[in-house]
Scaffold this motif. Structure first.
Motif, PDB file in Angstrom:
ATOM      1  N   GLY A  45       0.815  -1.344   0.072  1.00  0.00           N
ATOM      2  CA  GLY A  45       0.237   0.069  -0.153  1.00  0.00           C
ATOM      3  C   GLY A  45       0.899   1.172   0.060  1.00  0.00           C
ATOM      4  N   VAL A  46       2.154   0.940   0.157  1.00  0.00           N
ATOM      5  CA  VAL A  46       2.774   2.448   0.179  1.00  0.00           C
ATOM      6  C   VAL A  46       3.152   2.788  -1.083  1.00  0.00           C
ATOM      7  CG1 VAL A  46       5.087   3.380   0.914  1.00  0.00           C
ATOM      8  CG2 VAL A  46       3.728   2.110   2.509  1.00  0.00           C
ATOM      9  N   ARG A  47       2.836   3.815  -1.549  1.00  0.00           N
ATOM     10  CA  ARG A  47       2.771   4.348  -3.024  1.00  0.00           C
ATOM     11  C   ARG A  47       3.954   5.385  -3.195  1.00  0.00           C
ATOM     12  NH1 ARG A  47      -0.125   0.639  -3.338  1.00  0.00           N
ATOM     13  NH2 ARG A  47      -2.181   0.598  -3.806  1.00  0.00           N
ATOM     14  N   SER A  48       4.465   6.050  -2.172  1.00  0.00           N
ATOM     15  CA  SER A  48       5.709   7.114  -2.261  1.00  0.00           C
ATOM     16  C   SER A  48       6.192   7.302  -0.943  1.00  0.00           C
ATOM     17  CB  SER A  48       5.331   8.137  -3.137  1.00  0.00           C
ATOM     18  OG  SER A  48       4.494   9.139  -2.563  1.00  0.00           O
ATOM     19  N   VAL A  49       7.547   7.525  -0.882  1.00  0.00           N
ATOM     20  CA  VAL A  49       7.970   7.918   0.094  1.00  0.00           C
ATOM     21  C   VAL A  49       9.251   9.193  -0.057  1.00  0.00           C
ATOM     22  CG1 VAL A  49       9.924   7.265   1.859  1.00  0.00           C
ATOM     23  CG2 VAL A  49       8.083   5.621   1.116  1.00  0.00           C
ATOM     24  N   SER A  50       9.088  10.447   0.585  1.00  0.00           N
ATOM     25  CA  SER A  50       9.969  11.376   0.540  1.00  0.00           C
ATOM     26  C   SER A  50      10.640  11.365   1.867  1.00  0.00           C
ATOM     27  CB  SER A  50       9.139  12.544   0.302  1.00  0.00           C
ATOM     28  OG  SER A  50       9.912  13.670   0.160  1.00  0.00           O
ATOM     29  N   LEU A  51      11.796  11.835   1.658  1.00  0.00           N
ATOM     30  CA  LEU A  51      12.832  11.967   2.813  1.00  0.00           C
ATOM     31  C   LEU A  51      13.444  13.181   2.692  1.00  0.00           C
ATOM     32  CD1 LEU A  51      14.592   8.383   2.953  1.00  0.00           C
ATOM     33  CD2 LEU A  51      12.445   9.054   4.317  1.00  0.00           C
ATOM     34  N   VAL A  52      13.341  13.998   3.665  1.00  0.00           N
ATOM     35  CA  VAL A  52      13.711  15.412   3.655  1.00  0.00           C
ATOM     36  C   VAL A  52      14.148  15.960   5.137  1.00  0.00           C
ATOM     37  CG1 VAL A  52      13.384  17.934   3.125  1.00  0.00           C
ATOM     38  CG2 VAL A  52      12.428  16.156   1.791  1.00  0.00           C
ATOM     39  N   GLN A  53      15.574  16.042   5.202  1.00  0.00           N
ATOM     40  CA  GLN A  53      16.173  16.385   6.754  1.00  0.00           C
ATOM     41  C   GLN A  53      15.578  15.683   7.842  1.00  0.00           C
ATOM     42  OE1 GLN A  53      15.477  20.637   6.907  1.00  0.00           O
ATOM     43  NE2 GLN A  53      17.478  20.907   5.703  1.00  0.00           N
ATOM     44  N   LYS A  54      14.692  15.817   8.570  1.00  0.00           N
ATOM     45  CA  LYS A  54      14.047  15.100   9.502  1.00  0.00           C
ATOM     46  C   LYS A  54      12.884  14.667   9.494  1.00  0.00           C
ATOM     47  CE  LYS A  54      15.117  16.509  13.924  1.00  0.00           C
ATOM     48  NZ  LYS A  54      15.413  17.328  14.915  1.00  0.00           N
ATOM     49  N   THR A  55      12.374  14.666   8.320  1.00  0.00           N
ATOM     50  CA  THR A  55      10.930  14.464   8.081  1.00  0.00           C
ATOM     51  C   THR A  55      10.714  13.338   6.992  1.00  0.00           C
ATOM     52  OG1 THR A  55      10.132  16.660   8.592  1.00  0.00           O
ATOM     53  CG2 THR A  55       8.576  15.260   7.263  1.00  0.00           C
ATOM     54  N   VAL A  56      10.115  12.413   7.206  1.00  0.00           N
ATOM     55  CA  VAL A  56       9.597  11.259   6.264  1.00  0.00           C
ATOM     56  C   VAL A  56       8.091  11.229   5.950  1.00  0.00           C
ATOM     57  CG1 VAL A  56       9.411   8.557   6.063  1.00  0.00           C
ATOM     58  CG2 VAL A  56      11.162   9.695   7.521  1.00  0.00           C
ATOM     59  N   ALA A  57       7.752  11.538   4.516  1.00  0.00           N
ATOM     60  CA  ALA A  57       6.608  11.736   4.289  1.00  0.00           C
ATOM     61  C   ALA A  57       6.185  10.439   3.399  1.00  0.00           C
ATOM     62  CB  ALA A  57       6.466  13.041   3.212  1.00  0.00           C
ATOM     63  N   VAL A  58       4.961   9.744   3.928  1.00  0.00           N
ATOM     64  CA  VAL A  58       4.437   8.524   2.890  1.00  0.00           C
ATOM     65  C   VAL A  58       3.255   8.697   2.627  1.00  0.00           C
ATOM     66  CG1 VAL A  58       4.213   6.348   3.318  1.00  0.00           C
ATOM     67  CG2 VAL A  58       6.028   7.189   4.789  1.00  0.00           C
ATOM     68  N   HIS A  59       3.065   8.595   1.429  1.00  0.00           N
ATOM     69  CA  HIS A  59       1.513   8.624   0.625  1.00  0.00           C
ATOM     70  C   HIS A  59       1.263   6.923   0.364  1.00  0.00           C
ATOM     71  CE1 HIS A  59      -1.446   9.960  -2.096  1.00  0.00           C
ATOM     72  NE2 HIS A  59      -1.081   9.114  -2.844  1.00  0.00           N
ATOM     73  N   TYR A  60       0.050   6.751   1.003  1.00  0.00           N
ATOM     74  CA  TYR A  60      -0.272   5.358   1.252  1.00  0.00           C
ATOM     75  C   TYR A  60      -1.665   5.054   0.968  1.00  0.00           C
ATOM     76  CZ  TYR A  60      -1.352   5.614   6.135  1.00  0.00           C
ATOM     77  OH  TYR A  60      -1.923   6.177   7.210  1.00  0.00           O
ATOM     78  N   ASP A  61      -2.033   3.754   0.737  1.00  0.00           N
ATOM     79  CA  ASP A  61      -3.156   3.386   0.810  1.00  0.00           C
ATOM     80  C   ASP A  61      -3.897   2.556   1.916  1.00  0.00           C
ATOM     81  OD1 ASP A  61      -5.751   1.837   0.302  1.00  0.00           O
ATOM     82  OD2 ASP A  61      -5.109   0.727  -1.652  1.00  0.00           O
ATOM     83  N   PRO A  62      -4.696   3.349   2.815  1.00  0.00           N
ATOM     84  CA  PRO A  62      -5.306   3.002   3.971  1.00  0.00           C
ATOM     85  C   PRO A  62      -5.896   1.637   4.063  1.00  0.00           C
ATOM     86  CG  PRO A  62      -6.552   4.723   3.352  1.00  0.00           C
ATOM     87  CD  PRO A  62      -5.582   4.579   2.197  1.00  0.00           C
ATOM     88  N   THR A  63      -6.364   1.005   3.035  1.00  0.00           N
ATOM     89  CA  THR A  63      -6.973  -0.513   2.743  1.00  0.00           C
ATOM     90  C   THR A  63      -6.033  -1.284   2.765  1.00  0.00           C
ATOM     91  OG1 THR A  63      -7.188  -0.355   0.329  1.00  0.00           O
ATOM     92  CG2 THR A  63      -8.993   0.710   1.672  1.00  0.00           C
ATOM     93  N   GLU A  64      -4.568  -0.817   2.665  1.00  0.00           N
ATOM     94  CA  GLU A  64      -3.504  -1.920   2.604  1.00  0.00           C
ATOM     95  C   GLU A  64      -2.290  -2.006   3.647  1.00  0.00           C
ATOM     96  OE1 GLU A  64      -1.723  -2.461  -1.247  1.00  0.00           O
ATOM     97  OE2 GLU A  64      -3.440  -1.642  -2.323  1.00  0.00           O
ATOM     98  N   THR A  65      -2.427  -0.815   4.394  1.00  0.00           N
ATOM     99  CA  THR A  65      -1.698  -0.611   5.568  1.00  0.00           C
ATOM    100  C   THR A  65      -2.174   0.373   6.421  1.00  0.00           C
ATOM    101  OG1 THR A  65       0.775  -0.764   6.143  1.00  0.00           O
ATOM    102  CG2 THR A  65       0.175   0.907   4.476  1.00  0.00           C
ATOM    103  N   ALA A  66      -1.719   0.367   7.646  1.00  0.00           N
ATOM    104  CA  ALA A  66      -2.110   1.330   8.528  1.00  0.00           C
ATOM    105  C   ALA A  66      -0.799   2.450   9.158  1.00  0.00           C
ATOM    106  CB  ALA A  66      -2.739   0.759   9.945  1.00  0.00           C
ATOM    107  N   GLN A  67      -1.062   3.438   9.677  1.00  0.00           N
ATOM    108  CA  GLN A  67       0.009   4.367   9.869  1.00  0.00           C
ATOM    109  C   GLN A  67       0.804   3.847  11.172  1.00  0.00           C
ATOM    110  OE1 GLN A  67      -1.362   8.244  11.335  1.00  0.00           O
ATOM    111  NE2 GLN A  67       0.473   8.775  11.659  1.00  0.00           N
TER     112      GLN A  67
END
Length: 110
Positions: A45-67
């Protein structure tokens, strides 16, 4: 030849997603960054991941995985999470939201 109709293709643009942002306690080293990417790439379900300095941004499908699963994967990869936020995101919702401006909202109230 079969008389059964073929299944309809899934339209990704009509699917709801979640954007989660994790603030980390420490900056990512190249080794930890690779571990984070590898751990998140394994989650369904994780569609994309962005790593910038001290932040991880995750774009995901909530029907396939959870926060919580994403947070566990991050911690397993060797990072400590200071804060986590998530917001619903979908192309349809984003498109509708972008078209509404404060001046349009106020002009409707007369």
């Amino acid at each position: 030849m079969s008389d059964e109709p073929s299944p309809a293709p899934q339209d990704e643009s009509l699917h709801d997603y979640v954007d989660a942002s994790f603030t980390l306690a420490d900056a990512l080293t190249p080794t930890v960054e690779k571990s984070v990417r590898d751990a998140l790439d394994q989650l369904p379900g994780v569609r994309s991941v962005s790593l910038v300095q001290k932040t991880v941004a995750v774009h995901y499908d909530p029907t396939e995985t959870a926060q919580t699963k994403i947070a566990s994967a991050l911690e397993s990869a060797g990072v400590r999470i200071e804060d986590a936020k998530a917001t619903a995101s979908s192309p349809m919702t984003d498109a509708l939201t972008e078209k509404i401006t404060p001046s349009e909202e106020s002009s409707g109230e007369q």
